[in-house]
Design an enzyme around this catalytic site. Structure first.
Site, PDB file in Angstrom:
ATOM      1  N   LYS A  10       0.812  -1.223   0.000  1.00 58.21           N
ATOM      2  CA  LYS A  10       0.000   0.000   0.000  1.00 58.21           C
ATOM      3  C   LYS A  10       0.849   1.279   0.000  1.00 58.21           C
ATOM      4  CE  LYS A  10      -4.055  -2.040   2.279  1.00 58.21           C
ATOM      5  NZ  LYS A  10      -5.104  -1.808   3.316  1.00 58.21           N
ATOM      6  N   TYR A  50     -12.555  -1.775  -3.952  1.00 59.97           N
ATOM      7  CA  TYR A  50     -13.041  -1.862  -2.578  1.00 59.97           C
ATOM      8  C   TYR A  50     -14.566  -1.742  -2.496  1.00 59.97           C
ATOM      9  CZ  TYR A  50      -8.436  -1.857  -0.303  1.00 59.97           C
ATOM     10  OH  TYR A  50      -7.182  -2.195   0.167  1.00 59.97           O
ATOM     11  N   ASN A 113      -2.020   0.408   6.717  1.00 59.72           N
ATOM     12  CA  ASN A 113      -1.542  -0.859   7.277  1.00 59.72           C
ATOM     13  C   ASN A 113      -0.680  -1.662   6.310  1.00 59.72           C
ATOM     14  OD1 ASN A 113      -3.594  -1.714   5.623  1.00 59.72           O
ATOM     15  ND2 ASN A 113      -4.585  -3.033   7.137  1.00 59.72           N
ATOM     16  N   HIS A 116      -2.393  -5.332   1.691  1.00 60.01           N
ATOM     17  CA  HIS A 116      -3.694  -5.985   1.556  1.00 60.01           C
ATOM     18  C   HIS A 116      -3.441  -7.405   1.081  1.00 60.01           C
ATOM     19  CE1 HIS A 116      -7.728  -7.009   0.133  1.00 60.01           C
ATOM     20  NE2 HIS A 116      -7.118  -7.486  -0.938  1.00 60.01           N
ATOM     21  N   GLU A 127      -9.687 -10.756  -7.469  1.00 58.61           N
ATOM     22  CA  GLU A 127      -8.711  -9.674  -7.324  1.00 58.61           C
ATOM     23  C   GLU A 127      -7.552  -9.835  -8.301  1.00 58.61           C
ATOM     24  OE1 GLU A 127      -9.791  -8.725  -2.643  1.00 58.61           O
ATOM     25  OE2 GLU A 127      -7.857  -9.634  -3.105  1.00 58.61           O
TER      26      GLU A 127
HETATM   27  P1  CMP Z   1      -7.686  -4.240   3.438  1.00 63.37           P
HETATM   28  O1  CMP Z   1      -7.289  -5.656   3.639  1.00 63.37           O
HETATM   29  O2  CMP Z   1      -7.005  -3.523   2.334  1.00 63.37           O
HETATM   30  O3  CMP Z   1      -9.247  -4.182   3.212  1.00 63.37           O
HETATM   31  C1  CMP Z   1     -10.048  -3.098   3.634  1.00 63.37           C
HETATM   32  C2  CMP Z   1      -9.245  -2.074   4.351  1.00 63.37           C
HETATM   33  O4  CMP Z   1      -9.993  -1.116   5.052  1.00 63.37           O
HETATM   34  C3  CMP Z   1      -8.410  -2.729   5.407  1.00 63.37           C
HETATM   35  O5  CMP Z   1      -7.364  -3.457   4.803  1.00 63.37           O
HETATM   36  C4  CMP Z   1      -7.998  -1.554   6.273  1.00 63.37           C
HETATM   37  O6  CMP Z   1      -6.760  -0.999   5.882  1.00 63.37           O
HETATM   38  C5  CMP Z   1      -9.103  -0.567   5.998  1.00 63.37           C
HETATM   39  N1  CMP Z   1      -9.809  -0.288   7.228  1.00 63.37           N
HETATM   40  C6  CMP Z   1     -10.452  -1.160   8.004  1.00 63.37           C
HETATM   41  N2  CMP Z   1     -10.979  -0.551   9.072  1.00 63.37           N
HETATM   42  C7  CMP Z   1     -10.658   0.761   8.964  1.00 63.37           C
HETATM   43  C8  CMP Z   1     -10.909   1.894   9.755  1.00 63.37           C
HETATM   44  N3  CMP Z   1     -11.609   1.812  10.894  1.00 63.37           N
HETATM   45  N4  CMP Z   1     -10.421   3.060   9.335  1.00 63.37           N
HETATM   46  C9  CMP Z   1      -9.728   3.152   8.168  1.00 63.37           C
HETATM   47  N5  CMP Z   1      -9.454   2.080   7.372  1.00 63.37           N
HETATM   48  C10 CMP Z   1      -9.917   0.914   7.774  1.00 63.37           C
END
Ligand code: CMP
Length: 139
Positions: A10, A50, A113, A116, A127
């Site tokens: 990311k 998403y 984070n 993904h 995906e």
């Molecule tokens: P990902 O696996 O990319 O799939 C959905 C993403 O939403 C997840 O990882 C997080 O990075 C993001 N996400 C989930 N909860 C929150 C939150 N409370 N605030 C912001 N981003 C979020």
């Protein structure tokens, strides 16, 4: 079984020059990177990818973040690749992630984070097809 899963490095991670360190974590876990490219998503592409989260309160923030810098999209192959990748990534929220995982070591927050990964075989197939043609997958 030999599986393929889809991974994104990311914007928070590409920005901090962590692409190689994250790829090394996949390889050390026995996952083979069978496709890889650095791209920058448009807003429409991020919203489509998403789409399952469209009703969540963080959807707008998530999409803006995902288009803020380039990302690296990859296909990882290996025995039980989907579960193995989820282990290597660690919990979605880095505060909950185990020691040694990508998110524990590198993630900044639940949104920023670092990675993904697909959560199931059906989503992995969807995906992968969203980002790669069959010709780009080289086992
Ligand atoms: P990902 O696996 O990319 O799939 C959905 C993403 O939403 C997840 O990882 C997080 O990075 C993001 N996400 C989930 N909860 C929150 C939150 N409370 N605030 C912001 N981003 C979020």
């Amino acid at each position: 079984a030999l599986e393929r899963t889809f991974s994104i490095i990311k914007p928070d991670a590409t920005k901090r020059n962590l692409t190689g360190k994250i790829a090394a974590k996949f390889e050390e876990a026995g996952l083979r990177i069978v496709a890889s490219k650095r791209i920058q998503l448009t807003l429409a592409q991020a919203q489509q990818f998403y789409g399952v989260h469209a009703e969540r309160p963080f959807f707008g923030e998530l999409c803006e973040f995902m288009i803020s810098e380039p990302i690296v999209v990859q296909v990882l192959e290996g025995e039980n690749a989907i579960a193995k990748n989820r282990e290597v990534m660690g919990a979605t929220n880095p505060a909950d992630a185990d020691a040694g995982t990508i998110r524990k070591e590198f993630a900044l927050s639940i949104g920023e984070n670092s990675v993904h990964g697909s959560d199931a075989p059906e989503t992995a197939a969807e995906e992968i097809a969203f980002f790669f043609s069959g010709l780009e997958l080289v086992g």
